[in-house]
Design an enzyme around this catalytic site. Structure first.
Site, PDB file in Angstrom:
ATOM      1  N   ASN A  87       0.857  -1.180   0.000  1.00  0.00           N
ATOM      2  CA  ASN A  87       0.000   0.000   0.000  1.00  0.00           C
ATOM      3  C   ASN A  87       0.897   1.234   0.000  1.00  0.00           C
ATOM      4  OD1 ASN A  87      -2.343  -1.631   0.249  1.00  0.00           O
ATOM      5  ND2 ASN A  87      -1.971  -1.793   2.442  1.00  0.00           N
ATOM      6  N   GLY A  93      -4.020   3.249   0.853  1.00  0.00           N
ATOM      7  CA  GLY A  93      -4.356   2.539   2.081  1.00  0.00           C
ATOM      8  C   GLY A  93      -3.190   2.291   3.019  1.00  0.00           C
ATOM      9  N   HIS A 100       6.396  -1.490   3.700  1.00  0.00           N
ATOM     10  CA  HIS A 100       6.190  -2.870   4.123  1.00  0.00           C
ATOM     11  C   HIS A 100       5.397  -3.627   3.073  1.00  0.00           C
ATOM     12  CE1 HIS A 100       2.830  -0.528   5.769  1.00  0.00           C
ATOM     13  NE2 HIS A 100       2.084  -1.628   5.756  1.00  0.00           N
TER      14      HIS A 100
END
Length: 120
Positions: A87, A93, A100
């Protein structure tokens, strides 16, 4: 590393995590709110706020993370495939401002990648 970043705190050992892999440049651990039977997070130890902030110098790290993702998914119990989700920014989001990868898989990973909008 960022002093206030939750993932940097995990890297420094200040916050516990159920680690599944660690080397000099990355760390993988179980998501605390898994959405699938397999739901791992793979983070670089170097603080990079978002995929939008990577540069050419980060290419080797990103390549190593992509290679590790497959092995981690298989070892975690998703040998038939998985989804690798990154994301980016608030529109994408991203909730934690540290790059990550979500590695998600398991037997329920059937269906479309994204739900279609009702008006499309």
């Amino acid at each position: 590393m960022s002093e206030d970043c939750i993932f940097c705190k995990i890297v420094r050992g200040e916050i516990p995590a159920r680690k599944v892999f660690e080397n000099d440049e990355m760390l993988a651990f179980h998501d605390i709110h898994p959405l699938r039977p397999v739901h791992l997070l793979l983070i670089p130890k170097k603080h990079i706020a978002s995929l939008a902030g990577v540069g050419p110098e980060d290419a080797p790290l990103l390549g190593n993370m992509m290679a590790a993702a497959n092995r981690l998914a298989v070892e975690a119990g998703s040998p038939e495939g998985f989804r690798l989700i990154v994301n980016v920014g608030s529109i994408g989001g991203q909730e934690v401002p540290h790059l990550h990868f979500h590695i998600v898989g398991g037997p329920e990973m059937v269906g479309p990648m994204l739900r279609r909008a009702e008006n499309s």
